[in-house]
Structures are given as structure tokens and as C-alpha cells.
Design a protein around this motif. Sequence first.
Motif, short mmCIF file in Angstrom:
data_model
loop_
_atom_site.label_atom_id
_atom_site.label_comp_id
_atom_site.label_asym_id
_atom_site.label_seq_id
_atom_site.Cartn_x
_atom_site.Cartn_y
_atom_site.Cartn_z
N LEU A 124 0.84 -1.21 0.00
CA LEU A 124 0.00 0.00 0.00
C LEU A 124 0.87 1.25 0.00
O LEU A 124 0.58 2.22 -0.72
N ALA A 128 0.91 4.08 -2.80
CA ALA A 128 0.49 5.43 -2.43
C ALA A 128 1.49 6.48 -2.92
O ALA A 128 1.10 7.58 -3.31
N ILE A 140 -6.06 5.07 -0.61
CA ILE A 140 -5.29 4.22 0.31
C ILE A 140 -5.32 4.78 1.72
O ILE A 140 -5.49 4.05 2.69
N THR A 144 -6.76 2.79 4.87
CA THR A 144 -5.97 2.47 6.06
C THR A 144 -6.67 2.99 7.33
O THR A 144 -6.64 2.34 8.37
#
Lengths: 328, 527
Positions: A124, A128, A140, A144
Motif C-alpha cells: 500500500l 500510495a 489508500i 488504512t
Amino acid sequence: MSERRRASLLRFATRRVLLLGPFASLLVVAAFTLIQLAPGDPILLLAGDGGTPAYYAELRAYYGLDRPLPVQLTRYAGALLRGDLGQSLTYQRPVAGVVLDRLPATLVLGFAALVVGVGAGLGLGLLAVQRPHGRMDGAIRLWTSIAYATPVFWLAQGLLLLFAVKLAWLPLGGMTSVRDTGTALGGVVDVLRHLLLPALALGLSLSAVTGRVARASLLDALQAPFVLAARARGASHTRVLLRHALPNAVIPVVTVVGHHAGSVLSGAALTEVVFAWPGLGKLLLDASLQRDVPLAMGVFLVGMVSVVVANVVVDITYHALDPRLELR
Amino acid sequence: MLRRASYVIGITLACLSCGRDELRRDTPAARGTTVVVALGGDPGQLNPAITTGGGVHPVTDQIFNGLVGLDEQLRPVPELAERWDVEDGGRRYRFHLRRGVTWHDGVPFTSADVVFSFEQVLLRYHSRTRAGLGPALQGISAPDDSTVVFEFRHPYAPLLLRLDVTEASIVPKHVYGDGQDLLAHPANQRPVGTGPFVFTSYARGDRVVLSRNPRYFRPGLPGVDHVVFRILASNATAALALESGDVDYSSSVPGPDVARFKANPTLRVVQSTGGSGGSVCQEVLIPNLARPPLNRLDVRRAIYHAVDLGFIAERVYFSQGQAATGPISSRHAWAYTAPGRHYAHDTARAAALLDAAGLRRQADGTRPISLSFVHAANQVRLADVLRDQLRAVGITLRLEPLDFNAAVDRVFVKKDFDLGFASFCNGADPDIGVRRVYSSSNIGPIPFSNGAGYRNPVVDSLFDAGSATLDLEARRQTYARIQEILAEDLPYFWLFDSAGYRAWRATFTGFRPWSGAFLEAVRPVEP
């Protein structure tokens, strides 16, 4: 790694392990007292109801539970120094044996959750920073936040309902199938199929934390002069990201992972109950509810040692990864 | 990089395989029929004669036998005893044992095992048998290998209902009589019984596996080759496992799932009295009679009128049973009578009683009664409903949810509560269980005793008379009188007579949920 550095790493590790002694003693006293202060009597669960006071008193004396708390603590600490974790009241077997029986399952689950957490987190983070503050980055960051805020027991039930009940793709609980799976390879696949959902449930919030940290540190690293230098030398974007920025950005991730070792264990208690995973987390919960003090203490000690060891490993890895850091 | 990755993969696979090896021995062979049963807790040890614990008996009651069994009406039927004679007006019971029965290790079963089980194990370590049978029993003898005689100090009516596998499992003398400590005996982990299933393995926290006993004394039984008890601590997971087919039987169905299960053609849902041992459970509120204001009968009557039992039965217990009317559950068919005094839900009557008691509403609408309600955290739904219902008549209920063990400690041991809660699970006879709740000799720091602290010498002597008469009609009348007196005195608030739902996959039939040995006759449904 040079001889000098290797020696200093060893000294550092020894010092950390030695510190464990006084720290552990304090924790043992605190944990023992706390568990004993909780109201309730393990004898009721052992013997069942409907007995006479004389009978319950007899059993309490048999297990040494009629002694004052300081006497019980002294006895426990004495046995502990001789390497004896005591006898579980519920299982009527040595605590060490009961804990060791359940340790592999928790190690497997914890390791798988770490793989999920770190793997997904780094992925991720890398995605990102492709275009910071772009759409993907925004998505993202939102993801999260949601993943970090999702309670593990809720997620676990949700995963079960979707993948085990509605879609029936994966088994519902336990570590192995009740029906035999034949070959050894079939056995490994069977465990992996059982492992997938609990590892996802347990690893998801860790992936959110590592994802955020990886994103931030990758962004920092990408601004650093050595990245500019690499780019000036004509290195490709992928090479810059994976060979130059990532190794530097990984250090804070390792720290975060180490500090989450404890929460992986506590999260495992919830995950193991929902997925009927026969590990230490579930054992700790059962032992606490049944007031099986020696067993709860045994699991607690193993947990404590693993958290401390995880932190020492993280410190060492941290220093091994970054030669600029001094070992103290 | 590639080499490192291969190390990681190798170690992972090795770890997975070693965990797998640990459990592999517990997987029954692919051949034969396996019935999978959800088990709520880890049993820990597997000796049924040293505990009444709810986690042990569902497993061990398939491995062992009692002298008698229980039929669906909870009447005694032959098991290890083929027949029995009641002599000397109920002071002596002579049991004729089944011949040719062997223990799972091949050793013949004899009367010496029965005498040993009672004298050395049950009367010492089985809490209910020791407390209930011990005081009445004069001695047990074995005149020959297949006869056992119980002698009592006075006629003792409930004996036959105390001898099923849950209340009195017969354990092998040749295994346990070796002088080792019975509470830590190695055989507690590898039990040897006479029952329909033989112990195979126990993976702690995961499963217990049993296999068919090929020498079982009942021809044609058991009907399946293997039983796997899967330890599923969460009720919700057990329910999902049943729906998905991972589990074939669950002895508890969460209330909200009942309607869905009933509509599922692959499941059978049956309402029955408690689990192992035909236990009859009643959910009860316990007033602390040693403390004002619940030491006052008029206040207790007002509270019972204020509580809507029908609503509680439906919304809290999802109709898994029915609203209680008195101290003996309606499930105790022969002993139950509807008491003369009935406390209908009537808030006006409750308010009038409270007014008359001098507890009038204050300016803010409440009355000067604030009660602590100590309960286990799994009763929060009941607590919420009670708080609302009592608030309607001006009574304040302060909720104190605790974990189960702590709640039991506060109510029964420390007696620090105004209102407590218990689910009293009783045996097949009112003397087994019901008596302990009302008997003045049972007020003490004992879990599930007379927690209210109720004393009535008339009730005490009626319970004595009830257990010392063999004539069923005379016993029924005695228990009817007890129910009448208790309804007048109102020492407890009886909420609900439980008869929970059990559910199983329609691919199997023959479950006997009222009995401890509930798997003895299970078999697959013929296609």
C-alpha cells in the motif's frame, strides 16, 4: 558486517536479555496479584456446583488456594526460579506442557498475520507514493483509516459470514479439517485454508499502520539527496523506489512491527476465539475466565517473553539495517 | 534475494507441517461415519466421577455408563444394572448388573467397580453425589460379582434418578485403584469406560475424538464410527458451523438464530430440557432477604407484579421455554403444580403495594428504592428489560454486570447484592437440585446454594418427607404443598423454565438431547 560491529551487536543483545530479569520479576508480581485479586473461585469450575462447604474447603487446601496471597506468590516465584511453571488446575497437567502444546498454533497465526500486515502495508505504501496526494493515495489513506478502526472481532465474524458461510470457499474454524485430507501436501494446504481468514482478520489493522508509516517514510526517502543522486545517475523509477528509497523507508516499519508484537498476541485472543484456532490467545482467555492462575500466568509469561524478544530482535534488525546507528 | 525468499517459504511450510503433525493424529480415518459435535468449552480432564463441570460431561457421558439411564420422560431405565429390587420400604436397593460387560481395555466389569466408584470416587469428589447421596447412605456392598446393594439410613426415594451417567459414572477399579492421586491421575487424560464410544485422542483447545466401541453391550449401537467434539468457544461460531455443515450437532442455539434454523431444511431443531444428564434449568432472580427493602414480603410481591414474565420469556429468552410460575419447573411433570397464588403482571397493583408499604413516589417520579442487580455479563439483555420494567413502577435498578465467576462470588459467597441472578439446573427429581435452593441448611458461602438466605422449618421438613417417601402420589402432594408455601413467601422471583433448542444436521437422526449419553443411538439417515 565487521567483527567489531558483530561483537557490539552481541553485547547489545546480551544487555537487553539481562534486563529482562528484573523487568520480568516485576511483571510476575503484578500479574499474579492482579489475577488473584479478581473475585471468583476456580474450585467451582473444577468441582461443579451442588457441593458442601467442607468439600470445597478440602479442594482449596489440596490446590494450596487456602494460603494467604503472599505465601502463594512466594511458592510460585520459588517454583518459577526452578523452571517449574506449576500445574494447571483445569488440565491437571504441568503448565509448560499445556502452553507448549498450544504455542505452535499461535506462532503460525502470528507469523501469518505479520506477513499479511507487513506485506500488504508495504504494498500500500509503495502504491500510495506513486503519485502523492493523488486519487490512489487518497483512497489508500481512507482505506488504512477504515482498516485501523475496524474492530478485529467484528471483522472476524464478517469474514466468516462471507467466505465460510455465504460463499463456502473456506472452512469455518479450527486449524485442520475433521475429515482426513490424505497426503502431507494436502495437510499443508488444509492448514493454509484454515489460516487464511484468521491471518487476514489479525493482519488487517497491522497492514493499516505499516501502510501509513511506509507511505510517510517513503515520501521522506524520496526527497533525500541520495535519491536525487540516484536519479541523476540515470536509475529507473522502479530501481530508485525499490533499491534506494525502500531499504531506508523500511526502518520505521520494522520499529512499528516490533511494537505491535504485543497487540498481535492480544488480538490473537479475540481472533482465536472466533475462529476456534487452538492457540495461546484462546488458552489465556479460558484460563482467566476459569481463574486457572498458574495457567494464565504461564501464558502471560510466554507472551511477555515473546514481546521482549520481539523488541530485542527489532532493535537488532534496526541496527543491522542502519549502520549509522550506534549500539547502546 | 531469491535465496532469502526460499528460506522464508521453507520455514513457513515446515512450521505449518509441524502444527499439522500435532493435530494429524487426532483426525479420524476417512473411512466410516463421523458425527461432529460443537462443544462450548475445553473439558481439561476427562474423569466424570470427580466433577459436575459442564465442559467434561458432554464428552465423558459417551465413554462411560451409569447404573441406570433416563428415558425421555426422565424415568430410570436399565443401563449397567439390568434390573433392581427396592426392599425394606426403600431403605435397601439391590441392583443386578448386566453380565458380559467389559471395559474398553478388555477387563470384565464387575460389582467391585461399582463399589469402588461410589466409595472411593463419587462420594469423595463428585460434588452433587457427595452432598446429596452421602448423608442418606449407610453403605454399599457387593455380595457377588453381579450384585450391588445400597443401604440407607431412612427410605430414600430419589436414588434411581441419581444413578445416571452424569450423576454417577462408573469408573474402572483396575485403572483408578492403583493408589495414585485421583485428581491428577494419568487416566483422567486417557479415560477407559464401558460406554458406546472409546476415547481416541484429545487435542487441547481443538477437539476430542472418540471411536465406536465394537464390544458395546447394546447390540447394534452405537450407530456411527467416530465422534469428533470440536471446541468452539463462541456460540455464534458454533451456529455458523452448524449451518455450513462443519458441525452436525449443537446443544445450544442462540435465540435470534432459532427462526432461521427452523426454516433451514438441512437442519432439525428440537426443544428439550437441559443438556447432559436431563437437567431441568430455571432462571431465577435472587433477592437478598438479609437486606432491606427485599426482606419485606410486600415489597417482593410488588416487584414480582411489576415484572412482565411473558415479555421476558419472549424477548429475553426467545421462547426457549416458558414463563415460570413457581419454584418447580413445569418440566418436572409429575412434581409440578401451578401454585394457588399467582403474580400476574400488574403495574397498578405493584404501585399500590409499594404505596401501602410507605415507599411513595417522590417529586422526580422515583420511589426511595434503589437496588443493585449483580449478574453475569451474558445476562445484559435481561438486566436492561428488568431495569425498564421496574422503572415503570418507580424502582431504580443499578446494573452491575460482572464475569460469570465474579458474579457467582458476589451473590453466593460474599452476599454483597440486593438482587442477584442464577440459572439453577436441577436433576430429574426435585430432591436433586430444587431442594438446595430453599433448604435452610444450605445457606452458606457455596455457589448455587440458598443464595436468598430463606429459612422456613416447615419447608425443610417437607423436603425431608418428599425424599423419604416412595409413594409417588404422596410425594406429589408434598411437593405441591412446598410450591404453595413458597409462592406465598416468595423467597425468589422465578422467571423462566428453560427448554432450550438443540439443533442437528438432517443427515443424522437418533439424538437424545435429554440424556447425558445423547449420542448413543445417533445414526446417519438412510438415503
